[in-house]
Motif scaffolding. Structure first.
Motif, PDB file in Angstrom:
ATOM      1  N   PRO A  24       1.185  -1.327  -0.212  1.00  0.00           N
ATOM      2  CA  PRO A  24       0.037   0.184   0.309  1.00  0.00           C
ATOM      3  C   PRO A  24       0.614   1.321  -0.155  1.00  0.00           C
ATOM      4  CG  PRO A  24      -0.709  -1.670   1.811  1.00  0.00           C
ATOM      5  CD  PRO A  24       0.264  -2.151   1.261  1.00  0.00           C
ATOM      6  N   ILE A  25       1.974   0.937   0.256  1.00  0.00           N
ATOM      7  CA  ILE A  25       3.192   2.629   0.687  1.00  0.00           C
ATOM      8  C   ILE A  25       3.635   2.820  -1.645  1.00  0.00           C
ATOM      9  CG2 ILE A  25       5.843   3.182   1.210  1.00  0.00           C
ATOM     10  CD1 ILE A  25       5.241   1.689   3.280  1.00  0.00           C
ATOM     11  N   GLY A  26       3.542   1.645  -2.386  1.00  0.00           N
ATOM     12  CA  GLY A  26       4.446   2.595  -3.113  1.00  0.00           C
ATOM     13  C   GLY A  26       2.820   2.230  -4.250  1.00  0.00           C
ATOM     14  N   GLU A  27       1.828   1.845  -3.603  1.00  0.00           N
ATOM     15  CA  GLU A  27      -0.071   2.445  -4.079  1.00  0.00           C
ATOM     16  C   GLU A  27      -0.314   3.914  -3.369  1.00  0.00           C
ATOM     17  OE1 GLU A  27      -2.631  -0.559  -3.504  1.00  0.00           O
ATOM     18  OE2 GLU A  27      -1.320  -2.285  -4.006  1.00  0.00           O
TER      19      GLU A  27
ATOM     20  N   THR B 260     -12.530  16.080  -4.711  1.00  0.00           N
ATOM     21  CA  THR B 260     -12.104  16.350  -3.644  1.00  0.00           C
ATOM     22  C   THR B 260     -11.297  17.002  -3.111  1.00  0.00           C
ATOM     23  OG1 THR B 260     -14.661  14.262  -4.324  1.00  0.00           O
ATOM     24  CG2 THR B 260     -13.059  14.384  -1.994  1.00  0.00           C
ATOM     25  N   ILE B 261     -10.291  16.117  -3.280  1.00  0.00           N
ATOM     26  CA  ILE B 261      -8.690  16.614  -2.774  1.00  0.00           C
ATOM     27  C   ILE B 261      -8.806  17.686  -2.451  1.00  0.00           C
ATOM     28  CG2 ILE B 261      -6.924  16.367  -2.607  1.00  0.00           C
ATOM     29  CD1 ILE B 261      -8.325  13.521  -1.546  1.00  0.00           C
ATOM     30  N   ILE B 262      -8.882  18.618  -3.910  1.00  0.00           N
ATOM     31  CA  ILE B 262      -8.507  20.487  -3.660  1.00  0.00           C
ATOM     32  C   ILE B 262      -9.449  20.380  -2.588  1.00  0.00           C
ATOM     33  CG2 ILE B 262      -8.666  22.035  -4.557  1.00  0.00           C
ATOM     34  CD1 ILE B 262      -6.618  20.410  -5.815  1.00  0.00           C
TER      35      ILE B 262
ATOM     36  N   SER C 299     -19.302  21.693   5.463  1.00  0.00           N
ATOM     37  CA  SER C 299     -18.051  20.423   5.565  1.00  0.00           C
ATOM     38  C   SER C 299     -17.329  20.442   6.572  1.00  0.00           C
ATOM     39  CB  SER C 299     -17.820  20.219   4.028  1.00  0.00           C
ATOM     40  OG  SER C 299     -18.697  20.000   2.657  1.00  0.00           O
ATOM     41  N   THR C 300     -16.682  19.464   7.648  1.00  0.00           N
ATOM     42  CA  THR C 300     -15.399  19.727   7.964  1.00  0.00           C
ATOM     43  C   THR C 300     -13.966  18.907   7.885  1.00  0.00           C
ATOM     44  OG1 THR C 300     -16.711  18.435   9.770  1.00  0.00           O
ATOM     45  CG2 THR C 300     -17.055  20.633  10.369  1.00  0.00           C
ATOM     46  N   ARG C 301     -14.998  18.143   6.661  1.00  0.00           N
ATOM     47  CA  ARG C 301     -13.169  17.702   6.626  1.00  0.00           C
ATOM     48  C   ARG C 301     -12.611  17.380   6.639  1.00  0.00           C
ATOM     49  NH1 ARG C 301     -15.771  11.764   3.705  1.00  0.00           N
ATOM     50  NH2 ARG C 301     -17.082  12.337   5.677  1.00  0.00           N
ATOM     51  N   ILE C 302     -11.019  17.497   6.866  1.00  0.00           N
ATOM     52  CA  ILE C 302      -9.966  18.369   6.722  1.00  0.00           C
ATOM     53  C   ILE C 302      -8.510  17.179   6.350  1.00  0.00           C
ATOM     54  CG2 ILE C 302     -10.106  20.009   7.513  1.00  0.00           C
ATOM     55  CD1 ILE C 302      -8.672  18.810  10.192  1.00  0.00           C
ATOM     56  N   LEU C 303      -7.462  16.780   5.431  1.00  0.00           N
ATOM     57  CA  LEU C 303      -6.888  15.891   5.065  1.00  0.00           C
ATOM     58  C   LEU C 303      -6.626  14.870   6.309  1.00  0.00           C
ATOM     59  CD1 LEU C 303      -4.253  17.881   3.284  1.00  0.00           C
ATOM     60  CD2 LEU C 303      -5.454  16.217   2.397  1.00  0.00           C
ATOM     61  N   THR C 304      -6.141  15.365   7.542  1.00  0.00           N
ATOM     62  CA  THR C 304      -6.143  13.980   9.231  1.00  0.00           C
ATOM     63  C   THR C 304      -7.211  13.699   9.453  1.00  0.00           C
ATOM     64  OG1 THR C 304      -6.749  16.515  10.633  1.00  0.00           O
ATOM     65  CG2 THR C 304      -4.204  15.929  10.221  1.00  0.00           C
ATOM     66  N   THR C 305      -8.915  13.977   9.226  1.00  0.00           N
ATOM     67  CA  THR C 305      -9.618  13.432   9.528  1.00  0.00           C
ATOM     68  C   THR C 305     -10.445  12.037   8.283  1.00  0.00           C
ATOM     69  OG1 THR C 305     -10.996  14.886   9.236  1.00  0.00           O
ATOM     70  CG2 THR C 305     -10.823  15.181  10.526  1.00  0.00           C
ATOM     71  N   ALA C 306     -10.406  12.931   7.309  1.00  0.00           N
ATOM     72  CA  ALA C 306     -10.171  12.369   5.794  1.00  0.00           C
ATOM     73  C   ALA C 306      -9.539  10.523   6.399  1.00  0.00           C
ATOM     74  CB  ALA C 306      -9.483  12.783   3.886  1.00  0.00           C
ATOM     75  N   ILE C 307      -8.032  10.906   6.210  1.00  0.00           N
ATOM     76  CA  ILE C 307      -6.706  10.396   6.356  1.00  0.00           C
ATOM     77  C   ILE C 307      -7.374   8.957   7.504  1.00  0.00           C
ATOM     78  CG2 ILE C 307      -4.641   9.217   7.141  1.00  0.00           C
ATOM     79  CD1 ILE C 307      -3.798  11.554   6.556  1.00  0.00           C
TER      80      ILE C 307
ATOM     81  N   LEU D 131      -5.047   4.786  -0.124  1.00  0.00           N
ATOM     82  CA  LEU D 131      -5.491   6.149  -0.333  1.00  0.00           C
ATOM     83  C   LEU D 131      -5.265   7.514   1.135  1.00  0.00           C
ATOM     84  CD1 LEU D 131      -7.486   8.780  -1.338  1.00  0.00           C
ATOM     85  CD2 LEU D 131      -9.150   7.193  -0.731  1.00  0.00           C
ATOM     86  N   SER D 132      -5.329   6.269   2.189  1.00  0.00           N
ATOM     87  CA  SER D 132      -4.758   6.951   3.595  1.00  0.00           C
ATOM     88  C   SER D 132      -3.695   7.934   3.545  1.00  0.00           C
ATOM     89  CB  SER D 132      -4.417   6.570   4.593  1.00  0.00           C
ATOM     90  OG  SER D 132      -5.943   5.471   4.751  1.00  0.00           O
ATOM     91  N   ILE D 133      -2.818   6.818   2.514  1.00  0.00           N
ATOM     92  CA  ILE D 133      -0.898   6.551   2.355  1.00  0.00           C
ATOM     93  C   ILE D 133      -1.001   8.448   1.477  1.00  0.00           C
ATOM     94  CG2 ILE D 133       1.060   6.271   1.453  1.00  0.00           C
ATOM     95  CD1 ILE D 133       0.435   2.977   2.697  1.00  0.00           C
ATOM     96  N   ALA D 134      -2.170   7.865   0.987  1.00  0.00           N
ATOM     97  CA  ALA D 134      -1.660   9.656  -0.117  1.00  0.00           C
ATOM     98  C   ALA D 134      -2.652  10.117  -0.211  1.00  0.00           C
ATOM     99  CB  ALA D 134      -2.610   8.953  -1.175  1.00  0.00           C
ATOM    100  N   LEU D 135      -2.777  10.883   0.970  1.00  0.00           N
ATOM    101  CA  LEU D 135      -3.473  11.735   2.255  1.00  0.00           C
ATOM    102  C   LEU D 135      -2.045  12.227   2.122  1.00  0.00           C
ATOM    103  CD1 LEU D 135      -7.391  10.590   2.144  1.00  0.00           C
ATOM    104  CD2 LEU D 135      -6.612  13.124   0.484  1.00  0.00           C
ATOM    105  N   GLY D 136      -1.807  11.471   3.183  1.00  0.00           N
ATOM    106  CA  GLY D 136       0.424  11.804   4.119  1.00  0.00           C
ATOM    107  C   GLY D 136       0.661  12.266   3.544  1.00  0.00           C
TER     108      GLY D 136
END
Length: 240
Positions: A10-13, A28-30, A196-204, A215-220
């Motif tokens: 998953p790290i590579g993915e 969504t990410i933006i 909305s209140t979703r931010i990067l850390t809560t999305a992770i 996807l969690s690693i990608a957001l990180g």
């Protein structure tokens, strides 16, 4: 050995997915990234406006219990983010003293939580920076007849490198926290930016719970890229 390494796939993915999300400007990410930046920058700016004068006030005045106050501020560097979130939640909930403001589960409430989180960091490091200021400089500024505001601005200019470092540290603490964001914001995703209140850390946290590790690693990785860009910009400003 090969089987054990397969668990790290998953790290590579995540690296590939992060690159794709950034290049494709995923809406969504933006949206999540802009909200993260807006909340964190607001908290750091408000926290700086409060902490810098407060730090100078504590540093340049003697009063009973000053060392205790400084020790308490420095202890609060390590306050758990969930504790901050819980306290703010108690104040902002409908039956709380500030429930009438209707800020719970809103970006405004999250800004309050992050501001409380960065206050002790910027205040404590401002006190430390000013304690190392040469007394000759301070006496010279006073002898020139500077007003209180001019004195404050002058000493801040002298210790600006330490102040920038304090603000950068506070930014890193705020944008990477998750405990207060979930408790106060609720990790809500609606069709509107301010609703909305979703931010990067809560999305992770959400994606990890769903098992989408890549996807969690990608957001990180996106979060780390933002921190790198902001710190690089602050370094450039420091060097000018």
């Amino acid at each position: 050995m090969v089987d054990s390494l397969s668990g790290l796939e998953p790290i590579g993915e995540g690296l590939v997915q992060a690159f794709y999300l950034i290049v494709s400007l995923d809406p969504t990410i933006i949206d999540i990234t802009l909200r993260s930046l807006l909340i964190t920058f607001s908290a750091v700016i408000i926290g700086s406006l409060i902490s810098l004068p407060l730090g100078a006030l504590i540093s340049f005045n003697d009063f009973p219990g000053k060392k205790t106050v400084i020790n308490l501020i420095q202890t609060l560097y390590a306050i758990p983010t969930v504790v901050v979130g819980l306290v703010v939640f108690m104040f902002l909930r409908r039956i709380g003293p500030f429930g009438f403001l209707d800020l719970l589960f809103t970006p405004g409430g999250m800004i309050i939580g992050q501001t409380i989180l960065v206050l002790p960091i910027i205040t404590g490091l401002t006190i430390s920076a000013l304690s190392g200021l040469d007394t000759t400089i301070r006496d010279t500024i006073i002898s020139l007849g500077a007003t209180s505001l001019q004195f404050f601005l002058s000493v801040m200019k002298e210790v600006r490198f330490a102040i920038f470092a304090a603000i950068a540290l506070a930014f890193g603490r705020a944008i990477s926290e998750v405990g207060a964001a979930i408790i106060i914001g609720g990790n809500i995703q609606t069709g509107t930016f301010w609703g909305s209140t979703r931010i990067l850390t809560t999305a992770i946290t959400l994606e990890t719970g769903k098992g989408d590790i890549a996807l969690s690693i990608a957001l990180g990785i996106i979060l780390l890229c933002i921190a790198l860009i902001v710190n690089s910009l602050m370094t450039i400003v420091q060097q000018r």
